[in-house]
Design a protein around this motif. Structure first.
Motif, PDB file in Angstrom:
ATOM      1  N   GLY A  37      38.866  -1.898  60.790  1.00  0.00           N
ATOM      2  CA  GLY A  37      38.835  -2.933  61.810  1.00  0.00           C
ATOM      3  C   GLY A  37      40.153  -3.190  62.490  1.00  0.00           C
ATOM      4  N   ALA A  38      41.249  -2.725  61.899  1.00  0.00           N
ATOM      5  CA  ALA A  38      42.573  -2.917  62.503  1.00  0.00           C
ATOM      6  C   ALA A  38      42.847  -1.823  63.525  1.00  0.00           C
ATOM      7  CB  ALA A  38      43.648  -2.883  61.420  1.00  0.00           C
ATOM      8  N   ARG A  39      43.639  -2.175  64.544  1.00  0.00           N
ATOM      9  CA  ARG A  39      44.154  -1.176  65.481  1.00  0.00           C
ATOM     10  C   ARG A  39      45.660  -1.112  65.289  1.00  0.00           C
ATOM     11  NH1 ARG A  39      45.548  -0.839  71.816  1.00  0.00           N
ATOM     12  NH2 ARG A  39      46.977  -2.444  71.082  1.00  0.00           N
ATOM     13  N   VAL A  40      46.162   0.100  65.097  1.00  0.00           N
ATOM     14  CA  VAL A  40      47.571   0.304  64.789  1.00  0.00           C
ATOM     15  C   VAL A  40      48.185   1.228  65.827  1.00  0.00           C
ATOM     16  CG1 VAL A  40      49.232   1.054  63.047  1.00  0.00           C
ATOM     17  CG2 VAL A  40      47.034   0.071  62.329  1.00  0.00           C
ATOM     18  N   ARG A  41      49.263   0.769  66.474  1.00  0.00           N
ATOM     19  CA  ARG A  41      50.040   1.604  67.391  1.00  0.00           C
ATOM     20  C   ARG A  41      51.345   1.960  66.691  1.00  0.00           C
ATOM     21  NH1 ARG A  41      51.014   0.080  73.123  1.00  0.00           N
ATOM     22  NH2 ARG A  41      49.956   2.026  73.684  1.00  0.00           N
ATOM     23  N   VAL A  42      51.665   3.253  66.664  1.00  0.00           N
ATOM     24  CA  VAL A  42      52.839   3.737  65.935  1.00  0.00           C
ATOM     25  C   VAL A  42      53.956   4.010  66.938  1.00  0.00           C
ATOM     26  CG1 VAL A  42      53.704   5.405  64.267  1.00  0.00           C
ATOM     27  CG2 VAL A  42      51.273   4.775  64.254  1.00  0.00           C
ATOM     28  N   LEU A  43      54.936   3.107  67.008  1.00  0.00           N
ATOM     29  CA  LEU A  43      56.036   3.238  67.961  1.00  0.00           C
ATOM     30  C   LEU A  43      57.142   4.135  67.410  1.00  0.00           C
ATOM     31  CD1 LEU A  43      56.358  -0.494  69.112  1.00  0.00           C
ATOM     32  CD2 LEU A  43      54.785   1.267  69.924  1.00  0.00           C
ATOM     33  N   ALA A  44      57.381   4.050  66.123  1.00  0.00           N
ATOM     34  CA  ALA A  44      58.410   4.868  65.478  1.00  0.00           C
ATOM     35  C   ALA A  44      58.001   5.094  64.032  1.00  0.00           C
ATOM     36  CB  ALA A  44      59.775   4.178  65.536  1.00  0.00           C
TER      37      ALA A  44
ATOM     38  N   MET B 286      46.824   8.517  73.409  1.00  0.00           N
ATOM     39  CA  MET B 286      46.661   9.447  72.303  1.00  0.00           C
ATOM     40  C   MET B 286      46.091   8.687  71.119  1.00  0.00           C
ATOM     41  SD  MET B 286      49.588  11.689  70.329  1.00  0.00           S
ATOM     42  CE  MET B 286      50.117  12.420  71.881  1.00  0.00           C
ATOM     43  N   ASN B 287      44.925   9.086  70.637  1.00  0.00           N
ATOM     44  CA  ASN B 287      44.293   8.418  69.514  1.00  0.00           C
ATOM     45  C   ASN B 287      44.181   9.372  68.343  1.00  0.00           C
ATOM     46  OD1 ASN B 287      43.533   5.846  70.782  1.00  0.00           O
ATOM     47  ND2 ASN B 287      42.305   7.150  72.081  1.00  0.00           N
ATOM     48  N   ALA B 288      44.343   8.853  67.145  1.00  0.00           N
ATOM     49  CA  ALA B 288      44.211   9.676  65.951  1.00  0.00           C
ATOM     50  C   ALA B 288      43.529   8.842  64.879  1.00  0.00           C
ATOM     51  CB  ALA B 288      45.584  10.152  65.471  1.00  0.00           C
ATOM     52  N   GLN B 289      42.346   9.238  64.476  1.00  0.00           N
ATOM     53  CA  GLN B 289      41.607   8.514  63.448  1.00  0.00           C
ATOM     54  C   GLN B 289      41.963   9.087  62.090  1.00  0.00           C
ATOM     55  OE1 GLN B 289      39.607   6.019  64.440  1.00  0.00           O
ATOM     56  NE2 GLN B 289      39.239   5.343  62.350  1.00  0.00           N
ATOM     57  N   ILE B 290      42.440   8.253  61.202  1.00  0.00           N
ATOM     58  CA  ILE B 290      42.877   8.734  59.906  1.00  0.00           C
ATOM     59  C   ILE B 290      41.679   9.017  59.010  1.00  0.00           C
ATOM     60  CG2 ILE B 290      45.138   7.636  59.937  1.00  0.00           C
ATOM     61  CD1 ILE B 290      43.976   5.323  58.469  1.00  0.00           C
ATOM     62  N   GLU B 291      41.855   9.951  58.098  1.00  0.00           N
ATOM     63  CA  GLU B 291      40.802  10.306  57.168  1.00  0.00           C
ATOM     64  C   GLU B 291      41.214  10.014  55.729  1.00  0.00           C
ATOM     65  OE1 GLU B 291      39.865  14.346  57.890  1.00  0.00           O
ATOM     66  OE2 GLU B 291      39.100  13.999  59.918  1.00  0.00           O
ATOM     67  N   GLN B 292      42.505  10.227  55.394  1.00  0.00           N
ATOM     68  CA  GLN B 292      42.931  10.043  54.020  1.00  0.00           C
ATOM     69  C   GLN B 292      43.061   8.567  53.687  1.00  0.00           C
ATOM     70  OE1 GLN B 292      44.859  10.821  56.518  1.00  0.00           O
ATOM     71  NE2 GLN B 292      47.032  10.578  56.112  1.00  0.00           N
ATOM     72  N   SER B 293      43.005   8.247  52.394  1.00  0.00           N
ATOM     73  CA  SER B 293      43.154   6.874  51.924  1.00  0.00           C
ATOM     74  C   SER B 293      44.574   6.664  51.449  1.00  0.00           C
ATOM     75  CB  SER B 293      42.163   6.595  50.793  1.00  0.00           C
ATOM     76  OG  SER B 293      42.381   5.324  50.238  1.00  0.00           O
ATOM     77  N   GLU B 294      45.242   5.663  52.012  1.00  0.00           N
ATOM     78  CA  GLU B 294      46.574   5.287  51.566  1.00  0.00           C
ATOM     79  C   GLU B 294      46.544   3.796  51.291  1.00  0.00           C
ATOM     80  OE1 GLU B 294      50.026   6.620  53.595  1.00  0.00           O
ATOM     81  OE2 GLU B 294      49.060   8.421  54.373  1.00  0.00           O
ATOM     82  N   THR B 295      46.616   3.457  50.013  1.00  0.00           N
ATOM     83  CA  THR B 295      46.514   2.055  49.623  1.00  0.00           C
ATOM     84  C   THR B 295      47.803   1.593  48.954  1.00  0.00           C
ATOM     85  OG1 THR B 295      45.540   2.651  47.492  1.00  0.00           O
ATOM     86  CG2 THR B 295      44.026   2.227  49.319  1.00  0.00           C
ATOM     87  N   VAL B 296      47.960   0.283  48.894  1.00  0.00           N
ATOM     88  CA  VAL B 296      49.123  -0.339  48.265  1.00  0.00           C
ATOM     89  C   VAL B 296      48.675  -0.961  46.954  1.00  0.00           C
ATOM     90  CG1 VAL B 296      50.787  -2.228  48.482  1.00  0.00           C
ATOM     91  CG2 VAL B 296      50.329  -0.737  50.437  1.00  0.00           C
TER      92      VAL B 296
ATOM     93  N   PRO C 126      52.082   1.525  53.000  1.00  0.00           N
ATOM     94  CA  PRO C 126      53.064   1.930  51.991  1.00  0.00           C
ATOM     95  C   PRO C 126      54.474   1.914  52.576  1.00  0.00           C
ATOM     96  CG  PRO C 126      51.187   3.437  52.024  1.00  0.00           C
ATOM     97  CD  PRO C 126      51.061   2.563  53.243  1.00  0.00           C
ATOM     98  N   LEU C 127      55.454   1.520  51.744  1.00  0.00           N
ATOM     99  CA  LEU C 127      56.847   1.465  52.165  1.00  0.00           C
ATOM    100  C   LEU C 127      57.732   2.004  51.046  1.00  0.00           C
ATOM    101  CD1 LEU C 127      56.961  -2.165  53.635  1.00  0.00           C
ATOM    102  CD2 LEU C 127      56.919  -0.044  54.957  1.00  0.00           C
TER     103      LEU C 127
ATOM    104  N   HIS D 227      50.016   6.324  57.813  1.00  0.00           N
ATOM    105  CA  HIS D 227      48.727   6.904  57.439  1.00  0.00           C
ATOM    106  C   HIS D 227      48.469   8.247  58.127  1.00  0.00           C
ATOM    107  CE1 HIS D 227      47.534   3.276  55.227  1.00  0.00           C
ATOM    108  NE2 HIS D 227      48.161   2.624  56.189  1.00  0.00           N
ATOM    109  N   GLY D 228      49.494   9.073  58.154  1.00  0.00           N
ATOM    110  CA  GLY D 228      49.346  10.408  58.721  1.00  0.00           C
ATOM    111  C   GLY D 228      49.492  10.500  60.219  1.00  0.00           C
ATOM    112  N   VAL D 229      49.743   9.381  60.899  1.00  0.00           N
ATOM    113  CA  VAL D 229      49.925   9.366  62.352  1.00  0.00           C
ATOM    114  C   VAL D 229      51.408   9.175  62.653  1.00  0.00           C
ATOM    115  CG1 VAL D 229      49.323   8.238  64.519  1.00  0.00           C
ATOM    116  CG2 VAL D 229      47.608   8.468  62.705  1.00  0.00           C
ATOM    117  N   THR D 230      51.978  10.103  63.406  1.00  0.00           N
ATOM    118  CA  THR D 230      53.415  10.118  63.666  1.00  0.00           C
ATOM    119  C   THR D 230      53.716   9.559  65.046  1.00  0.00           C
ATOM    120  OG1 THR D 230      53.702  12.035  62.233  1.00  0.00           O
ATOM    121  CG2 THR D 230      55.460  11.590  63.812  1.00  0.00           C
ATOM    122  N   GLY D 231      54.677   8.644  65.105  1.00  0.00           N
ATOM    123  CA  GLY D 231      55.082   8.047  66.366  1.00  0.00           C
ATOM    124  C   GLY D 231      56.023   8.938  67.145  1.00  0.00           C
TER     125      GLY D 231
END
Length: 294
Positions: free
Chosen positions: A160-167, A1-11, A200-201, A171-175
């Motif tokens: 350039g990063a690949r992020v897998r959301v386990l829990a 399952m892939n989800a490409q984020i569109e919104q900007s979330e910066t720290v 963000p945390l 960035h709008g992608v839910t594990g």
């Protein structure tokens, strides 16, 4: 399952590395060689997280004996396989097979007896097991688990990063795993050299990361391969920004502290010595299992 984020979330202001931890070589189960990164000395500081073990070997002798039947009570576990295969069975007749890139979330609750056994006789086995505390009110919930195979773990790309959301969510992608009280966030990050990833945390959450490949810099301090970094709790910081100095792999973890008493006796984690004694008694008298409501 892939989800490409569109919104900007910066720290805007990153947390800093408060402490670098070098793992301790140990063994568990029937002699499986592990590196213990988070143990009892950090449980209060990193509440609600109780333990983090990393395992990686090309020698079957290091792990093939596995983890024969053993009990748990009072917490949850996340087992994540970077590579290899692991079969688990419990005392209610359930079983499943974790394969490369897959994860298992288990709620031990009031008690379970299970085994975790590698299937291959040679080749690489690598991954993590993270223990997450249960709130006092949920210590005795029924045992439960869920297997999530690699294709069903959401992932996305960012700069350039690949992020897998386990829990949790990033960035709008839910594990696949959500917990409303401890709110765990667990991300597997692949960061090519030069990549900057910002997460963000919430200010009150405890957070740490483990570098299992490469080298990353956070707010001017460097964490190299094999180091776990405890992140500061500066209330002005709104997250963490990681800059990869080389091609890197990072496990990033955060969660809401429970602020409750922690009493651990091996595979039992409760809130008082009396509850631990009851857990030992219940296990010795066969009261652990999915279908036992005693």
């Amino acid at each position: 399952m892939n989800a490409q984020i569109e919104q900007s979330e910066t720290v805007q202001q990153s947390r800093q590395i408060e402490q670098l931890v070098e793992g301790r070589a140990t063994s568990d189960g029937a002699g499986v060689k592990l590196t213990r990164l988070l143990g009892q000395d950090l449980q209060r500081r990193l509440d609600p997280f109780l333990m983090l073990d990393a395992f990686a070997s090309e020698s079957a002798d290091d792990y093939i004996a596995g983890f024969p039947n053993h009990p748990h009570r009072g917490f949850e576990t996340l087992t994540y396989l970077l590579v290899g295969r692991m079969r688990h069975r419990d005392n209610a007749g359930h079983e499943g097979l974790l394969e490369t890139g897959g994860m298992q979330w288990m709620t031990a609750g009031r008690g379970i007896v299970h085994s975790e056994m590698p299937e291959q006789k040679d080749g690489l086995l690598a991954g993590f097991q993270l223990w997450i505390n249960l709130p006092a009110a949920d210590k005795m919930v029924p045992a439960w688990y869920r297997d999530v195979q690699s294709p069903d773990i959401p992932q996305f790309g960012r700069a350039g990063a690949r992020v897998r959301v386990l829990a949790g969510a990033s960035h709008g992608v839910t594990g696949p795993i959500q917990r409303p009280k401890t709110e765990p966030l667990v991300l597997d990050l692949e960061l090519p050299a030069g990549t900057r990833f910002e997460q963000p945390l919430p200010a009150g959450h405890n957070a740490f990361f483990y570098v299992h490949g490469g080298e990353v810099e956070v707010a001017g301090r460097i964490a190299g391969r094999g180091r776990m970094a405890v992140l500061s709790t500066n209330p002005r910081a709104d997250g963490v920004a990681l800059h990869a100095l080389a091609d890197s792999r990072v496990l990033l973890v955060a969660g809401a502290p429970l602020g409750e008493a922690i009493v651990q006796h091996g595979p039992f984690v409760m809130n008082s010595r009396e509850q631990i004694e009851q857990a030992v008694y219940d296990y010795q008298h066969g009261r652990f299992g999915f279908n036992n409501s005693d």
